[in-house]
Write an enzyme that holds these catalytic residues in place. Structure first.
Site, mmCIF file in Angstrom:
data_model
loop_
_atom_site.group_PDB
_atom_site.id
_atom_site.type_symbol
_atom_site.label_atom_id
_atom_site.label_comp_id
_atom_site.label_asym_id
_atom_site.label_seq_id
_atom_site.Cartn_x
_atom_site.Cartn_y
_atom_site.Cartn_z
ATOM 1 N N SER A 243 0.828 -1.309 0.115
ATOM 2 C CA SER A 243 0.027 -0.024 0.027
ATOM 3 C C SER A 243 1.046 1.122 0.071
ATOM 4 O O SER A 243 1.774 1.511 -0.953
ATOM 5 C CB SER A 243 -1.030 0.164 1.254
ATOM 6 N N ASP A 468 -8.440 -3.816 -7.159
ATOM 7 C CA ASP A 468 -7.921 -3.319 -5.964
ATOM 8 C C ASP A 468 -8.693 -1.859 -5.568
ATOM 9 O O ASP A 468 -8.582 -1.082 -6.589
ATOM 10 C CB ASP A 468 -6.291 -3.066 -5.743
ATOM 11 N N HIS A 497 -6.667 -6.039 -0.885
ATOM 12 C CA HIS A 497 -5.442 -5.095 -1.048
ATOM 13 C C HIS A 497 -4.462 -5.855 -0.100
ATOM 14 O O HIS A 497 -4.571 -6.331 0.980
ATOM 15 C CB HIS A 497 -5.796 -3.983 -0.248
#
Length: 535
Positions: A243, A468, A497
């Site tokens: 991320s 995502d 994710h």
């Protein structure tokens, strides 16, 4: 990060000491290039910070890390060990004020010959702690068995996070108090109320943590990462970022290309300067709506279990009804529309939540309201958890606001989010209010880093699912273009994710092979999705 990381070859230590002396001497001299254009001043500032980072890294390499059993209250049992590194608050002043960052590790489980150094992890945020990463070794998770033989698994709290000189913007108990205002405004008055809250939050950040705010940038965290690499005794960095951790990795690769050994980035933030951070958040709003409907299609498929509708449209109508009911009278006095969005957004984030949320929702509709209320309402008795939540949000805001210049015109925010909300109502306004403090941010906002391939950068492995929500697929494509020699592994028709921690042999085997041998496929790879949950 055992005693092995404290080893120092005599020549290396002496060389580091000389470097510190020379660089510090250079920094002391005034430079004519600081005069003149803004571009020249910016270039000079970057040069000072680069030299300051070298000073800090050399100092850390000499000092190492004093590894000890972790404090009991950290809840990190043996064999995990904990320690500290010291970094400059401002890299332009490497001998000025210092701050401490908490780090931990689980040493590699293989032989001395198998060991390849440390694997440093960042889980994202910005604002998330990586201190749980070594538990993957301590808990003997099979997915990481091969990698943990070769690497010490190293976690850390980035600057401002957790135990690393934490920042705060508001009293934690006040931060979690519920119910909050409905994010979706019904009137101009509703928008004024939200704007007032956002401005007050920005002011609170200055009041409680103003001295840290100018230095809460991704570039500084990347420099911190290089200091950590040096303190670990590693000549080059092995890194896994998820991320926001992908953007941290991308900035590190840009600033320190020759310091990278292996780098895996998973679920990628779009690194384009035009996307950081205002546009990236607008892109999220679209992707969250898409993934929410993926989940609702799945819920409809199992209507015999959940009884929420046998089509995606019917399930969405149930969501709209639930939201309206919570707006009229918050459930349990604490769960209004804002709290429902906070809970339900976990489904678009991670399909591991699909069954859990659908089950609680199904029970609620059937008359058993307690499971959903308990899951969505804040726990006011969880003082430590609430403190962590407030701190995480403070760091998220501070980093995104400091990393880039945000629009200050309310007309632009209003126009962009009103337009998006029409077709993507799930997250748009909630996301806007979360980021709006950046419009009135009381501290310096910098220019984003131009992410690019530098001399000596090895192949970087990129992992991304096509659906995502938090980091849309286009971000991985953009980073792939910018990092020459990188390889993109696409998990097609999936949307969780953070996919490197999910069981998918097509992906897992390639991540292992890369981390263990440095080898990548001759071309990009597309994998089938990991297994879809079943109720």
């Amino acid at each position: 990060m055992t005693t092995r990381t404290r080893r120092a070859v005599t020549l290396g230590s002496a060389g580091s000491l000389v470097a510190v002396t020379l660089i510090a001497g250079a920094l002391a001299a005034p430079a004519a290039s600081a005069q003149g254009t803004g571009e020249a001043r910016t270039a000079y500032a970057k040069d000072r910070e680069a030299r300051g980072a070298a000073v800090a890294a050399a100092r850390a390499a000499k000092k190492g890390i004093d590894w000890q059993d972790c404090p009991k209250e950290w809840e990190l049992p043996q064999p995990v060990q904990c320690g500290w590194i010291t970094v400059p608050l401002d890299y332009a002043k490497p001998n000025g004020k210092q701050i401490k960052l908490a780090v931990d590790r689980a040493v590699s489980t293989g032989t001395k010959e198998e060991r390849q150094g440390s694997l440093v992890y960042n889980p994202g945020g910005p604002g998330a702690s990586g201190m749980g990463f070594p538990l993957r070794v301590a808990n003997k998770l099979p997915l990481w068995e091969k990698t943990s033989k070769a690497y010490d698994f190293v976690g850390f709290d980035p600057r401002g996070v957790g135990r690393s000189t934490p920042i705060s913007c508001v009293d934690p108990q006040e931060f979690v108090k519920a119910p909050k205002l409905d994010p979706v405004p019904d009137s101009a008055a509703d928008k004024r109320a939200q704007r007032k809250l956002a401005a007050e939050y920005a002011d609170g950040c200055k009041e409680r943590s103003g001295w840290m705010l100018p230095h809460m940038t991704t570039r500084n965290s990347a420099r911190d990462l290089d200091v950590l690499r040096a303190a670990l005794g590693d000549k080059k960095l092995n890194y896994l970022g998820v991320s926001y951790g992908t953007y941290l990795g991308a900035v590190y690769a840009t600033l320190f290309p020759s310091h990278v050994r292996r780098m895996v980035v998973d679920s990628v933030v779009n690194p384009s300067k035009e996307k950081i951070w205002y546009e990236a958040n607008l892109d999220q709003d679209v992707a969250f709506e898409v993934r929410l409907k993926d989940w609702m299609t799945w819920v409809a498929k199992y209507d015999s279990t959940f009884h929420l509708g046998d089509t995606q449209e019917k399930v969405y109508a149930q969501w709209t009804k639930l939201r309206a009911e919570a707006k009229r009278a918050p459930f349990g006095g604490a769960v209004g529309p804002a709290e429902l969005i906070g809970y339900f957004q976990k489904a678009p984030y991670y399909d591991s939540y699909w069954v859990r949320i659908a089950t609680n929702w199904s029970k609620f509709v059937a008359g058993d309201r307690e499971p959903l209320i308990k899951a969505a309402a804040p726990d006011m008795s969880d003082i430590a958890g609430n403190k962590d939540a407030e701190n995480g949000n403070a760091v998220y805001t501070a980093v995104e606001c400091a990393d880039a210049k945000w629009p200050t015109s309310w007309k632009k925010w209003d126009r962009d989010n009103t337009r998006l909300h029409k077709d993507h109502p799930f997250m748009t306004w909630a996301n806007a209010w979360m980021n709006l403090p950046c419009a009135t941010w009381p501290s310096k906002q910098h220019q984003p880093t131009e992410v690019k391939t530098g001399k000596g950068l090895p192949p970087v492995l990129i992992a991304q699912s096509t659906r995502d929500a938090a980091t849309p697929y286009e971000g991985a494509v953009e980073l792939h273009k910018r990092l020459k020699g990188s390889r993109l592994i696409t998990e097609k028709d999936a949307g969780s994710h953070g996919i490197t921690n999910l069981a998918n042999p097509c992906l897992n085997e390639r991540v292992d092979a890369y981390l263990l041998t440095g080898k990548v496929d001759s071309q990009d790879v597309t994998c089938a999705p990991h297994a879809t949950p079943k109720p």
